[in-house]
Design a protein around this motif. Sequence first.
Motif, PDB file in Angstrom:
ATOM      1  N   THR A   2     -14.160 -30.451  -3.075  1.00  0.00           N
ATOM      2  CA  THR A   2     -12.723 -30.815  -4.321  1.00  0.00           C
ATOM      3  C   THR A   2     -11.630 -29.579  -3.853  1.00  0.00           C
ATOM      4  O   THR A   2     -10.888 -29.399  -3.296  1.00  0.00           O
ATOM      5  CB  THR A   2     -13.500 -30.893  -5.005  1.00  0.00           C
ATOM      6  N   GLN A   8      -9.939 -29.372  -0.355  1.00  0.00           N
ATOM      7  CA  GLN A   8      -9.294 -30.090  -0.273  1.00  0.00           C
ATOM      8  C   GLN A   8      -8.114 -29.220  -0.351  1.00  0.00           C
ATOM      9  O   GLN A   8      -6.605 -29.206   0.074  1.00  0.00           O
ATOM     10  CB  GLN A   8      -9.092 -31.401  -0.317  1.00  0.00           C
ATOM     11  N   HIS A   9      -8.559 -28.402  -1.355  1.00  0.00           N
ATOM     12  CA  HIS A   9      -7.063 -27.436  -2.659  1.00  0.00           C
ATOM     13  C   HIS A   9      -6.818 -25.579  -1.655  1.00  0.00           C
ATOM     14  O   HIS A   9      -5.002 -25.494  -1.834  1.00  0.00           O
ATOM     15  CB  HIS A   9      -6.564 -28.013  -3.768  1.00  0.00           C
ATOM     16  N   PHE A  10      -7.635 -25.571  -1.634  1.00  0.00           N
ATOM     17  CA  PHE A  10      -7.933 -23.858  -1.439  1.00  0.00           C
ATOM     18  C   PHE A  10      -8.371 -23.494  -0.059  1.00  0.00           C
ATOM     19  O   PHE A  10      -9.908 -24.113   0.085  1.00  0.00           O
ATOM     20  CB  PHE A  10      -8.481 -23.240  -2.466  1.00  0.00           C
ATOM     21  N   THR A  12      -3.798 -18.378  -5.741  1.00  0.00           N
ATOM     22  CA  THR A  12      -3.377 -19.271  -5.628  1.00  0.00           C
ATOM     23  C   THR A  12      -2.002 -19.597  -5.730  1.00  0.00           C
ATOM     24  O   THR A  12      -1.564 -18.778  -7.329  1.00  0.00           O
ATOM     25  CB  THR A  12      -3.528 -21.173  -5.548  1.00  0.00           C
ATOM     26  N   LYS A  54      -0.514 -22.399  -7.297  1.00  0.00           N
ATOM     27  CA  LYS A  54      -0.272 -23.906  -8.242  1.00  0.00           C
ATOM     28  C   LYS A  54      -0.668 -23.325  -9.456  1.00  0.00           C
ATOM     29  O   LYS A  54      -1.222 -22.218  -9.845  1.00  0.00           O
ATOM     30  CB  LYS A  54      -1.758 -24.370  -7.734  1.00  0.00           C
ATOM     31  N   GLU A  94      -2.645 -27.582 -12.926  1.00  0.00           N
ATOM     32  CA  GLU A  94      -2.632 -27.924 -11.612  1.00  0.00           C
ATOM     33  C   GLU A  94      -4.524 -27.252 -11.238  1.00  0.00           C
ATOM     34  O   GLU A  94      -5.169 -28.779 -10.585  1.00  0.00           O
ATOM     35  CB  GLU A  94      -2.023 -27.091 -10.573  1.00  0.00           C
ATOM     36  N   VAL A  95      -4.743 -26.458 -10.755  1.00  0.00           N
ATOM     37  CA  VAL A  95      -6.271 -25.852 -10.993  1.00  0.00           C
ATOM     38  C   VAL A  95      -7.268 -26.365 -11.710  1.00  0.00           C
ATOM     39  O   VAL A  95      -7.802 -27.385 -11.193  1.00  0.00           O
ATOM     40  CB  VAL A  95      -5.804 -24.451 -10.781  1.00  0.00           C
ATOM     41  N   ILE A 141      -8.081 -29.975 -10.820  1.00  0.00           N
ATOM     42  CA  ILE A 141      -8.678 -30.149 -10.021  1.00  0.00           C
ATOM     43  C   ILE A 141     -10.088 -30.259  -9.837  1.00  0.00           C
ATOM     44  O   ILE A 141     -11.458 -30.335  -9.632  1.00  0.00           O
ATOM     45  CB  ILE A 141      -8.270 -29.246  -8.346  1.00  0.00           C
TER      46      ILE A 141
END
Length: 77
Positions: free
Chosen positions: A21, A24-26, A46, A48, A52-53, A56
């Motif tokens: 997971t 997918q974002h970092f 980030t 973000k 948001e973090v 996730i």
Amino acid sequence: MKHQFKTNINCGGCIDKVTPTMKQHFSDDQWSVNTDHQDKILTVETDKAAHEVQQIVIDAGFKAEPVKKGLFGKLFG
């Protein structure tokens, strides 16, 4: 921006579970978990927003509570 969270990511197995997971974002160099710390601190660099973090991490099946910073955090954290 650097965000830090208290988590329940407490072992290598947990890291293995959250890694897909997070990837997918970092990128790998944007996040880490200190499982030696009593609060299992997740650090994420980030653009973000913190919420948001946090979402996730929650979506990956773990808890994430923002670490309170500064004097307020020391007094009420």
